[in-house]
Design a protein around this motif. Structure first.
Motif, PDB file in Angstrom:
ATOM      1  N   THR A  62      -2.370   3.638 -13.139  1.00  0.00           N
ATOM      2  CA  THR A  62      -2.656   2.521 -14.040  1.00  0.00           C
ATOM      3  C   THR A  62      -3.793   2.749 -15.025  1.00  0.00           C
ATOM      4  O   THR A  62      -3.942   1.968 -15.960  1.00  0.00           O
ATOM      5  CB  THR A  62      -3.000   1.260 -13.216  1.00  0.00           C
ATOM      6  OG1 THR A  62      -4.103   1.551 -12.336  1.00  0.00           O
ATOM      7  CG2 THR A  62      -1.810   0.807 -12.385  1.00  0.00           C
ATOM      8  N   GLY A 102       0.797  -1.224   0.000  1.00  0.00           N
ATOM      9  CA  GLY A 102       0.000   0.000   0.000  1.00  0.00           C
ATOM     10  C   GLY A 102       0.828   1.272   0.000  1.00  0.00           C
ATOM     11  O   GLY A 102       0.280   2.371  -0.170  1.00  0.00           O
ATOM     12  N   LEU A 124      -5.231   6.075  -1.823  1.00  0.00           N
ATOM     13  CA  LEU A 124      -3.988   5.661  -1.174  1.00  0.00           C
ATOM     14  C   LEU A 124      -4.239   5.346   0.286  1.00  0.00           C
ATOM     15  O   LEU A 124      -5.121   5.921   0.925  1.00  0.00           O
ATOM     16  CB  LEU A 124      -2.940   6.772  -1.300  1.00  0.00           C
ATOM     17  CG  LEU A 124      -2.586   7.215  -2.722  1.00  0.00           C
ATOM     18  CD1 LEU A 124      -1.604   8.389  -2.674  1.00  0.00           C
ATOM     19  CD2 LEU A 124      -2.007   6.069  -3.528  1.00  0.00           C
ATOM     20  N   ASP A 125      -3.418   4.461   0.823  1.00  0.00           N
ATOM     21  CA  ASP A 125      -3.548   4.086   2.227  1.00  0.00           C
ATOM     22  C   ASP A 125      -2.890   5.080   3.172  1.00  0.00           C
ATOM     23  O   ASP A 125      -3.048   4.977   4.384  1.00  0.00           O
ATOM     24  CB  ASP A 125      -2.930   2.698   2.468  1.00  0.00           C
ATOM     25  CG  ASP A 125      -3.716   1.591   1.781  1.00  0.00           C
ATOM     26  OD1 ASP A 125      -4.928   1.794   1.546  1.00  0.00           O
ATOM     27  OD2 ASP A 125      -3.121   0.540   1.478  1.00  0.00           O
ATOM     28  N   LEU A 131      -6.685   8.708  -5.607  1.00  0.00           N
ATOM     29  CA  LEU A 131      -5.963   7.477  -5.932  1.00  0.00           C
ATOM     30  C   LEU A 131      -6.227   6.380  -4.903  1.00  0.00           C
ATOM     31  O   LEU A 131      -5.702   5.270  -5.032  1.00  0.00           O
ATOM     32  CB  LEU A 131      -4.459   7.749  -6.002  1.00  0.00           C
ATOM     33  CG  LEU A 131      -4.008   8.792  -7.031  1.00  0.00           C
ATOM     34  CD1 LEU A 131      -2.486   8.951  -6.983  1.00  0.00           C
ATOM     35  CD2 LEU A 131      -4.472   8.413  -8.438  1.00  0.00           C
ATOM     36  N   THR A 183       3.357   1.806  -2.143  1.00  0.00           N
ATOM     37  CA  THR A 183       3.715   2.098  -3.533  1.00  0.00           C
ATOM     38  C   THR A 183       2.451   1.952  -4.378  1.00  0.00           C
ATOM     39  O   THR A 183       1.636   1.067  -4.139  1.00  0.00           O
ATOM     40  CB  THR A 183       4.792   1.122  -4.064  1.00  0.00           C
ATOM     41  OG1 THR A 183       4.328  -0.230  -3.947  1.00  0.00           O
ATOM     42  CG2 THR A 183       6.090   1.272  -3.292  1.00  0.00           C
ATOM     43  N   HIS A 184       2.312   2.853  -5.343  1.00  0.00           N
ATOM     44  CA  HIS A 184       1.100   2.839  -6.164  1.00  0.00           C
ATOM     45  C   HIS A 184       1.442   3.306  -7.567  1.00  0.00           C
ATOM     46  O   HIS A 184       1.940   4.427  -7.758  1.00  0.00           O
ATOM     47  CB  HIS A 184       0.032   3.758  -5.553  1.00  0.00           C
ATOM     48  CG  HIS A 184      -1.244   3.796  -6.343  1.00  0.00           C
ATOM     49  ND1 HIS A 184      -2.287   2.912  -6.126  1.00  0.00           N
ATOM     50  CD2 HIS A 184      -1.639   4.616  -7.361  1.00  0.00           C
ATOM     51  CE1 HIS A 184      -3.271   3.188  -6.977  1.00  0.00           C
ATOM     52  NE2 HIS A 184      -2.894   4.202  -7.739  1.00  0.00           N
ATOM     53  N   TRP A 185       1.209   2.454  -8.562  1.00  0.00           N
ATOM     54  CA  TRP A 185       1.407   2.834  -9.959  1.00  0.00           C
ATOM     55  C   TRP A 185       0.135   3.467 -10.523  1.00  0.00           C
ATOM     56  O   TRP A 185      -0.970   3.003 -10.232  1.00  0.00           O
ATOM     57  CB  TRP A 185       1.751   1.606 -10.810  1.00  0.00           C
ATOM     58  CG  TRP A 185       3.112   1.047 -10.560  1.00  0.00           C
ATOM     59  CD1 TRP A 185       3.431  -0.026  -9.779  1.00  0.00           C
ATOM     60  CD2 TRP A 185       4.356   1.526 -11.105  1.00  0.00           C
ATOM     61  NE1 TRP A 185       4.782  -0.250  -9.790  1.00  0.00           N
ATOM     62  CE2 TRP A 185       5.382   0.687 -10.600  1.00  0.00           C
ATOM     63  CE3 TRP A 185       4.686   2.576 -11.967  1.00  0.00           C
ATOM     64  CZ2 TRP A 185       6.720   0.865 -10.928  1.00  0.00           C
ATOM     65  CZ3 TRP A 185       6.022   2.765 -12.287  1.00  0.00           C
ATOM     66  CH2 TRP A 185       7.024   1.921 -11.779  1.00  0.00           C
ATOM     67  N   GLU A 206      -7.175   7.706 -13.118  1.00  0.00           N
ATOM     68  CA  GLU A 206      -6.082   8.104 -12.231  1.00  0.00           C
ATOM     69  C   GLU A 206      -5.162   9.118 -12.918  1.00  0.00           C
ATOM     70  O   GLU A 206      -4.701  10.072 -12.286  1.00  0.00           O
ATOM     71  CB  GLU A 206      -5.285   6.875 -11.798  1.00  0.00           C
ATOM     72  CG  GLU A 206      -6.041   5.960 -10.847  1.00  0.00           C
ATOM     73  CD  GLU A 206      -5.151   4.892 -10.250  1.00  0.00           C
ATOM     74  OE1 GLU A 206      -5.501   4.366  -9.178  1.00  0.00           O
ATOM     75  OE2 GLU A 206      -4.099   4.583 -10.844  1.00  0.00           O
TER      76      GLU A 206
END
Length: 315
Positions: free
Chosen positions: A160, A154, A301-302, A299, A156-158, A164
């Motif tokens: 995709t 969680g 994100l966590d 996004l 790192t996030h691409w 986004e």
């Protein structure tokens, strides 16, 4: 300071040179190197060093802590390259609330191929702010780069998909407009820009070479000056869909988290360099709280986003 370990390795003059060169080559905010580094007998010490004229760009000190993380990563890779196992300690600095990162070594080791590959990439790592005309990163390349960060699930996030890409484009477009209209920010940024036509014409030891600044499109939004041609957000989103963009975030938002993400940043960057993948880093837009908040929400994100890394092949 902790008592000296009589078994600790004493650094030779040649080893000190290797450690110094590795730390000196670490990326940092505006190439300011907000640290001091010293090697004495058996201890390598990395201390935080105040840097003036960063209040507008880095009001919370996040980028300075990220920079400390990159320097520590290079130091640890250099120690392992020398055939030693690094032992890291945080020691309170007398008279203030900062800490000193000390590295000693007792045990010998044979550096692994991965660590050696990354160490060798230190001298070749650079920021590539141009467009990527070459092929896109393969899924395997993305997986390898993401794994190199060594972060928790969680963090790192691409980027995709189209939704986004448009979300990031909106946030960066907004940040670019805000920063371009911020006179105090622009005055501070101008202090750091080095004009190559000035006497000497040398690569700047600190600051940003004017020739490295993007003037339009995606490369420009990472560092916005008063002369930057702001990109159309639709075109910007299209670039995000073509390029490979990785978001590094953390579940916490403390100085320790920022340094940890800085260590991850350098590991990913060196991994990319070792594989012939070009990269650039954006932190400037994330100085704005509303941009960080919007990215985290859109996004899903966590945690807290700190860095956008852009990857691709030059040809």
């Amino acid at each position: 300071m902790a008592e000296r370990n009589p078994r600790a390795h004493v650094w030779s003059a040649a080893e000190r040179a290797v450690l110094n060169a590795a730390v000196e080559a670490a990326p940092s905010v505006h190439n300011a190197r907000p640290w001091t580094f010293a090697v004495r007998e058996d201890v390598a010490e990395l201390r935080r060093h105040p840097v003036d004229l960063l209040d507008e760009h880095d009001p919370l000190g996040r980028d300075r802590e990220l920079s400390m993380g990159t320097a520590l990563t290079n130091l640890l890779l250099a120690v392992e390259h020398l055939g030693l196992v690094p032992d890291v300690h945080e020691v309170a600095e007398p008279g203030c609330d900062r800490t000193i990162t000390t590295v000693t070594a007792v045990h010998r080791t044979h550096p692994g191929q991965e660590a050696e590959r990354r160490f060798a990439a230190i001298e070749h790592r650079r920021s590539y702010r141009g467009t990527f005309p070459g092929r896109q990163l393969s899924p395997a390349e993305r997986t390898s780069l993401g794994a190199a960060a060594g972060l928790a699930r969680g963090e790192t996030h691409w980027i995709t998909d189209t939704a986004e890409a448009h979300a990031v484009a909106r946030s960066l477009g907004y940040a670019a407009r805000v920063m371009q209209d911020d006179d105090a920010y622009q005055r501070e940024l101008a202090h750091w820009i080095v004009h190559e036509d000035e006497p000497g014409g040398q690569e700047p030891e600190s600051g940003i070479a004017e020739s490295s600044l993007g003037r339009r499109g995606l490369p420009a939004v990472g560092l916005v000056t008063d002369r930057t041609r702001l990109p159309d957000e639709t075109l910007l989103a299209a670039r995000f869909e073509h390029d490979s963009v990785l978001v590094l975030c953390s579940t916490g938002d403390t100085a320790d988290d920022h340094e940890r993400i800085g260590r991850a940043l350098e590991l990913v960057w060196l991994e990319a360099t070792s594989r012939g993948i070009a990269a650039s880093v954006m932190t400037q837009p994330l100085r704005l709280r509303e941009v960080r908040t919007a990215l985290a929400e859109e996004l899903e994100l966590d945690g807290f986003p700190h860095i956008l890394m852009r990857f691709g092949h030059e040809a």
